[in-house]
Design a protein around this motif. Sequence first.
Motif, short mmCIF file in Angstrom:
data_model
loop_
_atom_site.label_atom_id
_atom_site.label_comp_id
_atom_site.label_asym_id
_atom_site.label_seq_id
_atom_site.Cartn_x
_atom_site.Cartn_y
_atom_site.Cartn_z
N PRO A 326 0.83 -1.21 0.00
CA PRO A 326 0.00 0.00 0.00
C PRO A 326 0.87 1.25 0.00
N SER A 327 0.46 2.25 -0.75
CA SER A 327 1.25 3.48 -0.84
C SER A 327 1.42 4.13 0.53
N ASP A 328 0.44 3.95 1.43
CA ASP A 328 0.55 4.52 2.78
C ASP A 328 1.69 3.88 3.57
N ALA A 329 2.13 2.67 3.16
CA ALA A 329 3.18 1.97 3.92
C ALA A 329 4.55 2.56 3.65
N VAL A 330 4.74 3.24 2.53
CA VAL A 330 6.05 3.79 2.17
C VAL A 330 6.20 5.16 2.82
N GLU A 334 14.87 10.48 6.57
CA GLU A 334 16.19 11.03 6.24
C GLU A 334 16.46 10.95 4.74
N GLY A 335 15.42 11.25 3.95
CA GLY A 335 15.57 11.29 2.51
C GLY A 335 15.50 9.96 1.81
N ALA A 336 15.31 8.85 2.54
CA ALA A 336 15.25 7.52 1.94
C ALA A 336 13.85 6.93 2.13
N ALA A 350 12.89 -0.67 7.07
CA ALA A 350 13.65 -1.35 6.03
C ALA A 350 13.72 -0.45 4.80
N PRO A 351 14.90 -0.05 4.36
CA PRO A 351 15.03 0.77 3.15
C PRO A 351 14.58 -0.01 1.92
N SER A 366 13.27 -3.41 -4.84
CA SER A 366 14.24 -4.13 -4.02
C SER A 366 14.06 -3.71 -2.56
N GLY A 367 14.59 -4.55 -1.67
CA GLY A 367 14.51 -4.26 -0.24
C GLY A 367 13.61 -5.19 0.54
#
Length: 395
Positions: A326-330, A334-336, A350-351, A366-367
Amino acid sequence: MKSTPKINKTWLMAGVAAVVVLSGAGLYAMVRSPAEAPAAEGEAEHSEAEGEHAEEAGGEEGVVVLTAAQITAANIAIVAVTGGGGGETRLSGRVEPMIDARAVVAASVGGRVERVLVAPGQSVRAGQPLAILVSGDAASLRADADAAEANAIAAEQAHSREESLADQGVVARRDAEVAHAQALSAQAAARAARARASAAGSPNSSGRLSVVSPISGIVTSVQVGPGGFAAQGGVIAEVTNPARVEIVFTAPPALAAQVRAGSTMRVQGPAGEFDAVVTGVAADAGEESGATIIRARPAGGGLPPAGSAVSGIVVTGQSVGGLTVPSDAVQTVEGANVVFVRTATGFRAAPVLVGRQAGGRTEILSGLTGTERIAGTNAFLLKAELAKGEAEHGH
């Protein structure tokens, strides 16, 4: 004569009070249980250990420590990583009755309308009579069926007699075989006559028959009235089942190769957004434009009434083996880009490398492995908690 010096009463009272306090302190030290001192020291050491443990747990970078009760109280949704990925295409459509949700009930034989049993807007069930007709053709069909049934009974009796005589040697076995064939032919004719009468509405001997509804639903129109004549194939009434509706989208021809049955969609209707599943894709279904027709049904719940306009988003160009969340999860830390993976003690940031977005979901390049369970709705609360913890740790 010697004079005795006067003693200040105030200083005397202060001295007495000091003696009492010192005596009480000494008495307490003497009678105190020997176990109390070690207990107090143990409590202090335990508090220090708890503080050190909390600092160690919260001090790990990218980790938010939360109990299950705290997660529930914060309404943080735990979701699974799913497969998919791709771009999005917006479509316009309309809620329409399904093919089997509308019935145009016609007269199978011509006849006079004796009674009309329903009116527009009335609910009917499958098999319920809509009108009663009196038909001469229907009476003939019933008479043919009765005559064929009688012939079949007579032929079977004749066959039984020939078989008995053949067993006794009175007649040749060939006569019994001929009687058997005639009985089978009469039975076939009787079945055909019964089928014709049933297709006509199973009229009685007077040619009176009921025209029934083949589906359950609402009567939308009645085309005949008492005393009128209904020609063979003429419309008696129309029935529609309002619960049997689906979404029909008109799409560009090129989309026929990119969308398949089972694909998910996000639909915007008069009452808000909901998820839908594609049930069919028909290429070149438009009579003039050659457009692709996409049919869909809601993943859960009902649809707006037939005729309602809707819009939908369908994911196209899906990648094989891709992962989506879900887009809400991302969240951005610190810019990542990170997602918060559920752990035994809370969550771990998790990046991730993100790709395309479609239908409220984001592709993960990835990730993640795909087996994780992550924070979905309200994941931003974990980001805030992580920032708060880092600020306190910095001080």
